[in-house]
Design a protein around this motif. Sequence first.
Motif, PDB file in Angstrom:
ATOM      1  N   LEU A  14      14.283 -16.841  14.391  1.00 18.77           N
ATOM      2  CA  LEU A  14      13.162 -15.896  14.422  1.00 18.77           C
ATOM      3  C   LEU A  14      13.249 -14.940  13.242  1.00 18.77           C
ATOM      4  O   LEU A  14      14.336 -14.625  12.760  1.00 18.77           O
ATOM      5  CB  LEU A  14      13.182 -15.094  15.724  1.00 18.77           C
ATOM      6  N   ARG A  15      12.099 -14.462  12.795  1.00 18.34           N
ATOM      7  CA  ARG A  15      12.041 -13.463  11.731  1.00 18.34           C
ATOM      8  C   ARG A  15      11.212 -12.291  12.219  1.00 18.34           C
ATOM      9  O   ARG A  15      10.220 -12.477  12.924  1.00 18.34           O
ATOM     10  CB  ARG A  15      11.401 -14.041  10.486  1.00 18.34           C
ATOM     11  N   ALA A  16      11.600 -11.099  11.824  1.00 18.74           N
ATOM     12  CA  ALA A  16      10.853  -9.895  12.203  1.00 18.74           C
ATOM     13  C   ALA A  16       9.511  -9.884  11.480  1.00 18.74           C
ATOM     14  O   ALA A  16       9.397 -10.306  10.335  1.00 18.74           O
ATOM     15  CB  ALA A  16      11.646  -8.644  11.847  1.00 18.74           C
ATOM     16  N   ALA A  17       8.500  -9.405  12.173  1.00 16.73           N
ATOM     17  CA  ALA A  17       7.188  -9.247  11.562  1.00 16.73           C
ATOM     18  C   ALA A  17       7.219  -8.005  10.689  1.00 16.73           C
ATOM     19  O   ALA A  17       7.702  -6.953  11.096  1.00 16.73           O
ATOM     20  CB  ALA A  17       6.109  -9.113  12.633  1.00 16.73           C
ATOM     21  N   LEU A  18       6.691  -8.122   9.493  1.00 13.04           N
ATOM     22  CA  LEU A  18       6.653  -6.986   8.587  1.00 13.04           C
ATOM     23  C   LEU A  18       5.379  -6.194   8.818  1.00 13.04           C
ATOM     24  O   LEU A  18       4.338  -6.764   9.154  1.00 13.04           O
ATOM     25  CB  LEU A  18       6.715  -7.471   7.140  1.00 13.04           C
ATOM     26  N   PRO A  19       5.442  -4.879   8.627  1.00 13.61           N
ATOM     27  CA  PRO A  19       4.221  -4.082   8.804  1.00 13.61           C
ATOM     28  C   PRO A  19       3.163  -4.500   7.790  1.00 13.61           C
ATOM     29  O   PRO A  19       3.486  -4.874   6.663  1.00 13.61           O
ATOM     30  CB  PRO A  19       4.676  -2.643   8.565  1.00 13.61           C
ATOM     31  N   ARG A  20       1.929  -4.441   8.218  1.00 13.84           N
ATOM     32  CA  ARG A  20       0.820  -4.782   7.330  1.00 13.84           C
ATOM     33  C   ARG A  20       0.599  -3.661   6.337  1.00 13.84           C
ATOM     34  O   ARG A  20       0.845  -2.495   6.619  1.00 13.84           O
ATOM     35  CB  ARG A  20      -0.455  -4.999   8.136  1.00 13.84           C
ATOM     36  N   ALA A  21       0.091  -4.031   5.196  1.00 14.33           N
ATOM     37  CA  ALA A  21      -0.202  -3.038   4.166  1.00 14.33           C
ATOM     38  C   ALA A  21      -1.323  -2.123   4.645  1.00 14.33           C
ATOM     39  O   ALA A  21      -2.282  -2.558   5.283  1.00 14.33           O
ATOM     40  CB  ALA A  21      -0.622  -3.731   2.877  1.00 14.33           C
ATOM     41  N   LYS A  22      -1.202  -0.859   4.337  1.00 12.41           N
ATOM     42  CA  LYS A  22      -2.234   0.116   4.691  1.00 12.41           C
ATOM     43  C   LYS A  22      -3.406  -0.033   3.723  1.00 12.41           C
ATOM     44  O   LYS A  22      -3.224  -0.318   2.547  1.00 12.41           O
ATOM     45  CB  LYS A  22      -1.695   1.548   4.597  1.00 12.41           C
ATOM     46  N   VAL A  23      -4.600   0.194   4.233  1.00 14.10           N
ATOM     47  CA  VAL A  23      -5.789   0.171   3.401  1.00 14.10           C
ATOM     48  C   VAL A  23      -6.309   1.591   3.321  1.00 14.10           C
ATOM     49  O   VAL A  23      -6.629   2.202   4.334  1.00 14.10           O
ATOM     50  CB  VAL A  23      -6.874  -0.760   4.000  1.00 14.10           C
ATOM     51  N   ARG A  24      -6.356   2.107   2.117  1.00 15.03           N
ATOM     52  CA  ARG A  24      -6.853   3.464   1.935  1.00 15.03           C
ATOM     53  C   ARG A  24      -8.367   3.416   1.832  1.00 15.03           C
ATOM     54  O   ARG A  24      -8.921   2.710   0.976  1.00 15.03           O
ATOM     55  CB  ARG A  24      -6.269   4.088   0.675  1.00 15.03           C
ATOM     56  N   THR A  25      -9.047   4.163   2.701  1.00 15.08           N
ATOM     57  CA  THR A  25     -10.506   4.158   2.695  1.00 15.08           C
ATOM     58  C   THR A  25     -11.092   5.527   2.404  1.00 15.08           C
ATOM     59  O   THR A  25     -12.289   5.659   2.268  1.00 15.08           O
ATOM     60  CB  THR A  25     -11.052   3.677   4.056  1.00 15.08           C
ATOM     61  N   THR A  26     -10.270   6.554   2.336  1.00 20.49           N
ATOM     62  CA  THR A  26     -10.766   7.903   2.094  1.00 20.49           C
ATOM     63  C   THR A  26     -10.490   8.306   0.665  1.00 20.49           C
ATOM     64  O   THR A  26      -9.343   8.444   0.260  1.00 20.49           O
ATOM     65  CB  THR A  26     -10.108   8.912   3.051  1.00 20.49           C
ATOM     66  N   PHE A  27     -11.550   8.446  -0.102  1.00 21.65           N
ATOM     67  CA  PHE A  27     -11.460   8.896  -1.488  1.00 21.65           C
ATOM     68  C   PHE A  27     -12.460  10.035  -1.660  1.00 21.65           C
ATOM     69  O   PHE A  27     -13.660   9.804  -1.597  1.00 21.65           O
ATOM     70  CB  PHE A  27     -11.824   7.771  -2.462  1.00 21.65           C
TER      71      PHE A  27
END
Length: 169
Positions: A14-27
């Motif tokens: 088994l392999r650990a799931a890596l966190p998903r990349a954050k999507v920046r939406t506030t500019f």
Amino acid sequence: MRTRPASIMRDLGLRAALPRAKVRTTFPADDLDDGPDLVRRDFTADAPGAKWARGTRPNSVGGSPTYIRTWAGFVYLATVLDCCTTKVFGYAPVDHMRTEVVCEATGMAARNYKPTRRVTVFHSDRDHQYTSQAFADHLKSYGTRPSVGPTGVCWDKHVGGVSGRDAQE
């Protein structure tokens, strides 16, 4: 016998799931002038169509268009809420985060609830989609008055009592 989780997982393949990349939406907009706050955190209205606000994300209290992860990438969803009924009456799902997404959502809102010239208010946060000149011109074409909340005020992101579970219904 191994007792560390990493060792046990390795033994089981088994392999650990890596966190998903954050999507920046506030500019924030670079060229924002000081727009009026016509709502002053009063998200109530006496009649449908008198006070509109940009929608909130399901399960959170964000202000940008919601991003939805799909197998093919992201879909962005902008919504417009009526502060009297707290119902979504304008929305636009698209594959980009440009100003057109909020223009499409408010265009649908204007078709569903005819705005009253110089009376209807559209309130949003200070994201670039809502503070652009193109969006200001779009609202002006309907006679809708723009309103922006003060910077860093989290209460502006709780529109009309709609949040999380209520926004999904």
